[in-house]
Design an enzyme around this catalytic site. Structure first.
Site, PDB file in Angstrom:
ATOM      1  N   ARG A   1      65.406  30.193  46.056  1.00  0.00           N
ATOM      2  CA  ARG A   1      64.604  30.023  44.828  1.00  0.00           C
ATOM      3  C   ARG A   1      63.169  29.616  45.130  1.00  0.00           C
ATOM      4  O   ARG A   1      62.504  28.979  44.322  1.00  0.00           O
ATOM      5  CB  ARG A   1      65.252  29.018  43.874  1.00  0.00           C
ATOM      6  CG  ARG A   1      66.610  29.452  43.384  1.00  0.00           C
ATOM      7  CD  ARG A   1      66.969  28.809  42.075  1.00  0.00           C
ATOM      8  NE  ARG A   1      68.190  29.360  41.560  1.00  0.00           N
ATOM      9  CZ  ARG A   1      69.384  28.793  41.697  1.00  0.00           C
ATOM     10  NH1 ARG A   1      69.495  27.633  42.296  1.00  0.00           N
ATOM     11  NH2 ARG A   1      70.447  29.378  41.212  1.00  0.00           N
TER      12      ARG A   1
ATOM     13  N   LYS B   1      49.871  37.659  44.134  1.00  0.00           N
ATOM     14  CA  LYS B   1      50.655  38.800  43.642  1.00  0.00           C
ATOM     15  C   LYS B   1      51.578  39.247  44.767  1.00  0.00           C
ATOM     16  O   LYS B   1      51.116  39.593  45.858  1.00  0.00           O
ATOM     17  CB  LYS B   1      49.739  39.953  43.240  1.00  0.00           C
ATOM     18  CG  LYS B   1      49.190  39.821  41.831  1.00  0.00           C
ATOM     19  CD  LYS B   1      48.509  41.105  41.396  1.00  0.00           C
ATOM     20  CE  LYS B   1      47.951  40.971  39.998  1.00  0.00           C
ATOM     21  NZ  LYS B   1      47.154  42.156  39.607  1.00  0.00           N
TER      22      LYS B   1
ATOM     23  N   GLU C   1      37.138  47.724  48.455  1.00  0.00           N
ATOM     24  CA  GLU C   1      37.480  46.522  47.675  1.00  0.00           C
ATOM     25  C   GLU C   1      36.362  45.477  47.789  1.00  0.00           C
ATOM     26  O   GLU C   1      36.159  44.683  46.879  1.00  0.00           O
ATOM     27  CB  GLU C   1      38.818  45.931  48.140  1.00  0.00           C
ATOM     28  CG  GLU C   1      40.017  46.860  47.969  1.00  0.00           C
ATOM     29  CD  GLU C   1      40.617  46.877  46.553  1.00  0.00           C
ATOM     30  OE1 GLU C   1      40.093  46.180  45.660  1.00  0.00           O
ATOM     31  OE2 GLU C   1      41.609  47.609  46.356  1.00  0.00           O
TER      32      GLU C   1
ATOM     33  N   LYS D   1      37.198  36.543  44.195  1.00  0.00           N
ATOM     34  CA  LYS D   1      38.596  36.665  43.775  1.00  0.00           C
ATOM     35  C   LYS D   1      39.162  35.314  43.370  1.00  0.00           C
ATOM     36  O   LYS D   1      39.872  35.192  42.360  1.00  0.00           O
ATOM     37  CB  LYS D   1      39.445  37.307  44.880  1.00  0.00           C
ATOM     38  CG  LYS D   1      40.904  37.389  44.468  1.00  0.00           C
ATOM     39  CD  LYS D   1      41.591  38.650  44.851  1.00  0.00           C
ATOM     40  CE  LYS D   1      42.948  38.720  44.158  1.00  0.00           C
ATOM     41  NZ  LYS D   1      43.774  39.788  44.643  1.00  0.00           N
TER      42      LYS D   1
ATOM     43  N   GLU E   1      47.105  37.081  35.166  1.00  0.00           N
ATOM     44  CA  GLU E   1      46.534  38.317  34.602  1.00  0.00           C
ATOM     45  C   GLU E   1      46.820  38.462  33.109  1.00  0.00           C
ATOM     46  O   GLU E   1      47.326  39.481  32.652  1.00  0.00           O
ATOM     47  CB  GLU E   1      47.019  39.547  35.373  1.00  0.00           C
ATOM     48  CG  GLU E   1      46.087  40.733  35.153  1.00  0.00           C
ATOM     49  CD  GLU E   1      46.355  41.909  36.097  1.00  0.00           C
ATOM     50  OE1 GLU E   1      46.401  41.680  37.322  1.00  0.00           O
ATOM     51  OE2 GLU E   1      46.502  43.020  35.616  1.00  0.00           O
TER      52      GLU E   1
ATOM     53  N   ARG F   1      41.636  38.513  34.831  1.00  0.00           N
ATOM     54  CA  ARG F   1      42.052  38.993  36.158  1.00  0.00           C
ATOM     55  C   ARG F   1      42.136  40.516  36.203  1.00  0.00           C
ATOM     56  O   ARG F   1      41.998  41.122  37.267  1.00  0.00           O
ATOM     57  CB  ARG F   1      43.381  38.359  36.576  1.00  0.00           C
ATOM     58  CG  ARG F   1      43.797  38.758  37.983  1.00  0.00           C
ATOM     59  CD  ARG F   1      44.851  37.867  38.584  1.00  0.00           C
ATOM     60  NE  ARG F   1      45.228  38.328  39.905  1.00  0.00           N
ATOM     61  CZ  ARG F   1      45.997  37.671  40.751  1.00  0.00           C
ATOM     62  NH1 ARG F   1      46.468  36.494  40.419  1.00  0.00           N
ATOM     63  NH2 ARG F   1      46.284  38.173  41.935  1.00  0.00           N
TER      64      ARG F   1
ATOM     65  N   ASN G   1      40.937  45.109  38.615  1.00  0.00           N
ATOM     66  CA  ASN G   1      41.482  46.466  38.655  1.00  0.00           C
ATOM     67  C   ASN G   1      40.424  47.524  38.384  1.00  0.00           C
ATOM     68  O   ASN G   1      40.768  48.663  38.036  1.00  0.00           O
ATOM     69  CB  ASN G   1      42.626  46.604  37.643  1.00  0.00           C
ATOM     70  CG  ASN G   1      43.817  45.776  38.054  1.00  0.00           C
ATOM     71  OD1 ASN G   1      44.138  45.681  39.234  1.00  0.00           O
ATOM     72  ND2 ASN G   1      44.466  45.145  37.102  1.00  0.00           N
TER      73      ASN G   1
ATOM     74  N   HIS H   1      41.106  51.043  39.343  1.00  0.00           N
ATOM     75  CA  HIS H   1      42.521  51.140  39.699  1.00  0.00           C
ATOM     76  C   HIS H   1      43.336  52.012  38.737  1.00  0.00           C
ATOM     77  O   HIS H   1      44.362  52.545  39.142  1.00  0.00           O
ATOM     78  CB  HIS H   1      43.156  49.743  39.802  1.00  0.00           C
ATOM     79  CG  HIS H   1      42.775  49.018  41.069  1.00  0.00           C
ATOM     80  ND1 HIS H   1      41.472  48.745  41.417  1.00  0.00           N
ATOM     81  CD2 HIS H   1      43.536  48.518  42.086  1.00  0.00           C
ATOM     82  CE1 HIS H   1      41.455  48.107  42.566  1.00  0.00           C
ATOM     83  NE2 HIS H   1      42.674  47.956  43.003  1.00  0.00           N
TER      84      HIS H   1
ATOM     85  N   HIS I   1      45.096  54.412  40.973  1.00  0.00           N
ATOM     86  CA  HIS I   1      46.555  54.381  41.154  1.00  0.00           C
ATOM     87  C   HIS I   1      47.178  55.729  40.807  1.00  0.00           C
ATOM     88  O   HIS I   1      48.123  56.171  41.457  1.00  0.00           O
ATOM     89  CB  HIS I   1      47.176  53.290  40.276  1.00  0.00           C
ATOM     90  CG  HIS I   1      47.135  51.932  40.910  1.00  0.00           C
ATOM     91  ND1 HIS I   1      47.258  50.763  40.192  1.00  0.00           N
ATOM     92  CD2 HIS I   1      46.990  51.535  42.205  1.00  0.00           C
ATOM     93  CE1 HIS I   1      47.185  49.738  41.006  1.00  0.00           C
ATOM     94  NE2 HIS I   1      47.019  50.173  42.238  1.00  0.00           N
TER      95      HIS I   1
ATOM     96  N   HIS J   1      44.787  53.618  49.830  1.00  0.00           N
ATOM     97  CA  HIS J   1      44.548  52.879  48.581  1.00  0.00           C
ATOM     98  C   HIS J   1      43.049  52.692  48.313  1.00  0.00           C
ATOM     99  O   HIS J   1      42.551  53.010  47.227  1.00  0.00           O
ATOM    100  CB  HIS J   1      45.260  51.522  48.643  1.00  0.00           C
ATOM    101  CG  HIS J   1      44.966  50.656  47.461  1.00  0.00           C
ATOM    102  ND1 HIS J   1      45.468  50.915  46.207  1.00  0.00           N
ATOM    103  CD2 HIS J   1      44.188  49.537  47.320  1.00  0.00           C
ATOM    104  CE1 HIS J   1      45.034  50.005  45.348  1.00  0.00           C
ATOM    105  NE2 HIS J   1      44.252  49.150  46.003  1.00  0.00           N
TER     106      HIS J   1
HETATM  107  N1  GLY Z   1      44.497  43.114  43.375  1.00  0.00           N
HETATM  108  C1  GLY Z   1      44.327  42.706  42.029  1.00  0.00           C
HETATM  109  C2  GLY Z   1      44.784  41.311  41.768  1.00  0.00           C
HETATM  110  O1  GLY Z   1      45.107  40.594  42.687  1.00  0.00           O
HETATM  111  O2  GLY Z   1      44.814  40.895  40.635  1.00  0.00           O
END
Ligand code: GLY
Length: 401
Positions: free
Chosen positions: A156, A178, A220, A261, A271, A275, A279, A282, A286, A300
């Site tokens: 957990r 993430k 990025e 960031k 997010e 946040r 993107n 993206h 994507h 990517h």
């Molecule tokens: N790569 C986008 C984020 O971490 O929110």
């Protein structure tokens, strides 16, 4: 060129985990000795705060960097065969007797799956990793996402440290918690927000990164300027060559990216709003990546470069952003050798309908409505929830021909 300043200083680190059993000290005053060319970017998330430590040769100091922040007696390394071949010995040597074992996985996006997650968790249990021990995710985005997700569900939740080995993972995926895996339905659709305890970004590891991977990761870096910091973007236009060759400019670019960031993650960890700005490029990117089968056909960062170009050009078409800013953004990406056009993807070209269908899988879709990150200019991204679909279709029809 490599800048190595050997002058040693004492610094204070911002460790602040008051509710945490692994706490060394409730006050933000863990001390360590590092050289002046090491940058520390704190991510302030209360009990889940951590440092991003950036600098040349940090792998050899891993044990010191970890033990000044964490009382773990044991850790397990999760890595892939490519990284293991190049750098594992150095990390193991630094960790010494706290390293309980290594799990080495196949490189590539395919590893980020349920099929690898189960055996990885079982292997970590066999190695005796308990709560209070550490998982060390040592690799690029795939290993960081998978290792972090395994840590989030093992017993957990056990603690983990990110040791990113690619530019892309040093400036983006290792920061912000993430974690997750892919499924046949789409990328990163299963996962958790689970913050690491520390990020160690050893910029020396980038020396062994293939040039194409470095370039893709740079997309990025440019993203942070394009989305929210026009001054940084201007600096990148002047200094990108030095960022590519290494030295203090590279470390500065990584630090600036991590600071950008960290600020966004601090404001919106899960997010729920801001946040999503991360993107930029993206939604288009994507979809292109999915079309290319998440393969070497399109990395990517390359997809994000084309996607950011599309975001600027679409914003310009909608009358939101000047043609001058849009062209300036695209010129920089092109100058760095990044692709900016759909037709630069090797092989067949997607149809507008194919792209629209793939975009509908985006995690930002709510009740079937696409959310886009658009721009009012360089450094001025914003979230747009109500894009006119017929204008989007027209735009894609022109871009895909
Ligand atoms: N790569 C986008 C984020 O971490 O929110």
């Amino acid at each position: 060129m490599r800048c190595r300043n050997t002058c040693k200083i004492r610094v204070l680190c911002s460790v602040d985990r008051v509710n945490d059993a692994i706490l060394l000290d409730a006050e933000p005053k863990v001390q360590e000795t590092i050289d002046t060319n090491v940058r520390i970017v704190p991510v302030g998330l209360g009990a889940r705060s951590y440092d991003i430590v950036i600098g040349d040769g940090l792998l050899r100091q891993s044990r010191n960097l970890i033990s000044t922040r964490h009382s773990a007696h044991r850790c397990a390394i999760v890595t892939d065969a490519n990284v293991a071949g190049l750098h594992l010995e150095s990390l193991k040597q630094s960790l010494g007797d706290i390293c309980a074992g290594v799990v080495t996985l196949d490189p590539g996006e395919g590893t980020k799956s349920f099929y690898e997650l189960g055996p990885l968790c079982e292997r970590l249990l066999e190695l005796g990793i308990e709560r209070g021990d550490l998982v060390i995710a040592f690799g690029g985005g795939v290993i960081g996402d998978l290792g972090g997700f395994a840590a989030s569900i093992l017993r957990r939740g056990v603690n983990y440290v990110q040791v990113p080995t690619t530019l892309l993972s040093q400036v983006d995926s290792s920061v912000g918690g993430k974690t997750g895996i892919n499924t046949p339905q789409g990328k990163n659709l299963i996962g958790a927000f689970y913050q690491p305890r520390l990020v160690i970004a050893d910029t020396e590891l980038l020396e062994t990164l293939p040039e194409r991977q470095f370039r893709a990761g740079y997309a990025e870096v440019a993203k942070y300027g394009l989305l929210g910091d026009a001054d940084f973007f201007g600096w990148l236009e002047q200094n990108w060559r030095n960022v590519f060759t290494g030295g203090p400019e590279r470390i500065h670019a990584i630090e600036m990216s991590c600071r950008a960031k960290a600020a966004i993650v601090q404001a919106d960890e899960r997010e729920e709003g801001r946040r999503a700005l991360l993107n930029l490029g993206h939604t288009f990117g994507h979809a292109l990546e999915a079309f290319a089968g998440y393969s070497d056909r399109l990395l990517h960062g390359e997809a994000i470069s084309i996607g950011m170009t599309m975001a600027f050009e679409f914003s310009n078409e909608l009358g939101l952003c000047s043609g001058q800013d849009s062209q300036r953004a695209v010129r920089h990406l092109e100058a760095c050798g990044l692709p900016t056009r759909v037709e630069q993807i090797p092989g067949d070209t997607p149809t507008p309908d194919q792209l629209l269908k793939l975009m509908a899988q985006d995690k930002k879709v709510r009740s079937g409505v696409l959310t886009f990150i658009l721009v009012r200019g360089i450094g001025e991204a914003f979230i747009e929830g109500g894009v006119d679909m017929s204008k989007l279709q027209d735009f894609l029809t022109r871009k895909c021909n």
